[in-house]
Enzyme design. Structure first.
Site, PDB file in Angstrom:
ATOM      1  N   ASP A 118       0.330 -19.518  30.343  1.00 22.70           N
ATOM      2  CA  ASP A 118       0.642 -18.518  31.517  1.00 22.70           C
ATOM      3  C   ASP A 118       1.550 -17.515  30.311  1.00 22.70           C
ATOM      4  OD1 ASP A 118       0.105 -19.993  33.989  1.00 22.70           O
ATOM      5  OD2 ASP A 118       1.182 -21.295  32.983  1.00 22.70           O
ATOM      6  N   ASP A 162      10.721 -22.242  38.887  1.00 23.40           N
ATOM      7  CA  ASP A 162      11.130 -23.427  39.617  1.00 23.40           C
ATOM      8  C   ASP A 162      12.248 -24.472  38.785  1.00 23.40           C
ATOM      9  OD1 ASP A 162       9.019 -24.231  37.968  1.00 23.40           O
ATOM     10  OD2 ASP A 162       7.898 -24.912  39.656  1.00 23.40           O
ATOM     11  N   ASP A 206      -3.083 -25.110  30.616  1.00 21.53           N
ATOM     12  CA  ASP A 206      -3.508 -23.827  30.355  1.00 21.53           C
ATOM     13  C   ASP A 206      -2.292 -22.886  29.779  1.00 21.53           C
ATOM     14  OD1 ASP A 206      -1.504 -23.454  32.687  1.00 21.53           O
ATOM     15  OD2 ASP A 206      -3.186 -23.852  34.329  1.00 21.53           O
TER      16      ASP A 206
END
Ligand code: ATP
Ligand code: MG
Length: 452
Positions: free
Chosen positions: A58, A136, A56
């Site tokens: 982002d 992260d 996907d």
């Protein structure tokens, strides 16, 4: 953390606009044209740089969620802990997150942590640079700038990508405590990309894994699906077990794996199911999480079933009770939405019907809307040696290809076989199996499944 901003110009990286989905480009252009900053970030950039197809796309922007909403009619704002915008194009969703910033001195309505350091609200907005530091891993913090097609790297992500390394941004201990789900994410990316998890980012997983116990079970369920249904589930499973995280998500399954009673079959059936799932995803076929969950909890369910039998319940009654029990107990670790738990139970309940087809019941089993899943489950059990019923499996495979009349004929043969076999085994409680004869399939005598 020392920040060394690096800008990699279009000529020095491999991400081309052609590889970005039209919908993601639309979102990026509209934000840019409205005067906002707009970057592609996360898996989209990472996977394109690695020459892989992103799952996907982002987007990160300095526009606040309400500002994003006012730009797109097809926008939905979601999430309380982490507010973001979803721009919907049919089933395709482009996730747009506003740059996040540090929490120091901010009100708990925007930024909040519990006493263990876990972030329970993360809605403080910041600059691009601050946003990078709150992501992260360095490989997930590369920003593709729609204005000039450059990539911006604040955290050494490009070097780590080239070295196939997963490295937490900042202090790994603090960052895992802020959000323990990052441990599952580290494992997932290691499996997906075939990367190594680096130094502290790696070691601390063994130490801090237990923090997953405080994560809401619904979020753990979502992560579980990403781990096992992402196309590299077998590798994720093996790594989760190496890091001793699997036992925190599925303790009953881990106990069955280690229980000599099952003769190594728990591991075998899980690994085979994951291999099949990975292959299906690779060839573009759909997968249903309920099937794999039914595999994971199959042997734990049997242990409960045996206990119910010991308490005097009849076989089928015990199966029903155990199915309910094991699902309720699993929900303490990962939630299981009802639509999946219902299907898991249907798959399990169909097994005795498939193992012992009768003339009356076989057609009904065949027309059950879960037949395909139940049948696949039977085949899987047979493949790993849990059943030794090749001919029975062939019979079920065969009957699906027949006309209605032929199917009824096959079931009648079953009836005849059953009568003969009953006669032959008057007092012996027989379990049925199909045997091929010269005339086609007919029922033959008692050969029992070796496990149940
Ligand atoms: P994929 O979509 O392939 O699973 P991804 O890296 O895009 O991988 P997403 O869950 O889509 O993962 O998240 C998008 C980006 O948001 C991540 O790349 C990362 O930069 C950031 N992110 C997501 N979850 C977290 C988290 N728990 N902590 C910090 N940053 C996160
Ligand atoms: Mg993503």
């Amino acid at each position: 953390m020392k920040i060394k901003k690096q800008i990699i110009s279009r000529t020095d990286h491999s991400v081309s606009r052609d590889a970005i989905s039209d919908n993601a480009l639309k979102v990026l252009y509209r934000l840019k044209d409205a005067g906002y900053q707009a970057y592609l970030v996360g898996g989209g950039v990472r996977d394109l740089l690695l020459g892989q197809k992103p799952k996907d796309f982002d987007v990160a922007t300095d526009a606040h969620p309400d500002e994003v909403k006012s730009l797109f009619r097809n926008c939905r704002l979601i999430g309380r802990r982490f507010r973001l915008a979803h721009i919907l194009y049919g089933r395709d969703v482009i996730e747009v997150a506003t740059f996040r910033g540090p929490h120091e001195g901010k009100s708990p309505s925007h930024a909040d942590q519990n006493k263990e350091g876990r972030i329970i609200r993360d809605n403080v907005y910041g600059s691009l640079e601050e946003d990078a530091l709150r992501r992260d891993f360095s490989i997930n913090a590369l920003y593709y700038n729609i204005r000039d097609d450059s990539i911006v790297d604040f955290t050494g992500g490009m070097v780590d990508l080239n070295n196939k390394t997963i490295r937490m941004i900042g202090n790994a201990d603090t960052r895992y405590r802020e959000d323990p789900v990052r441990m599952l994410r580290a494992v997932r990316f290691a499996a997906k990309l075939d990367f190594q998890i680096e130094g502290k980012t790696n070691e601390l997983i063994y130490e801090l894994g237990h923090l997953l116990e405080d994560i809401p079970v619904a979020r753990l369920f979502d992560e579980t699906i990403k781990l096992f249904q992402g196309g590299y589930g077998l590798r994720c499973f093996q790594l989760l077990r190496e890091y001793r995280l699997f036992e925190l998500l599925f303790p009953m399954t881990e106990a069955s794996i280690n229980d000599t009673e099952h003769d190594g079959r728990t591991l075998k059936i899980i690994e085979q199911a994951l291999k099949n799932t990975d292959d299906r995803i690779d060839s573009g076929k759909s997968v249903n999480p309920a099937f794999f969950l039914a595999v994971l909890l199959w042997h734990p369910m049997h242990e409960y079933k045996n206990r119910f039998i010991e308490r005097g319940e009849h076989e089928i009654e015990a199966l029903l009770s155990a199915s309910r029990e094991v699902i309720i107990r699993q929900q303490a670790y990962t939630s299981i939405p009802k639509r999946f738990s219902l299907m898991m139970r249907e798959i399990w309940h169909m097994q005795p019907q498939l193992q012992h087809p009768t003339r009356k019941r076989a057609i009904r089993t065949l027309t059950n809307k879960r037949f395909r899943a139940g049948y696949d489950f039977l085949l899987l059990r047979n493949t790993v040696g849990e059943l030794e019923l090749d001919l029975l499996c062939e019979w079920w495979t065969d009957i699906q290809t027949k006309s209605k009349a032929e199917q009824e004929n096959m079931c009648d043969q079953l009836g005849k076989g059953q009568k003969n076999s009953k006669r032959r085994n008057k007092r012996r409680r027989s379990k049925t199996v199909i045997k091929k004869t010269g005339q086609g399939n007919s029922l033959a005598s008692a050969e029992s499944a070796n496990s149940e």
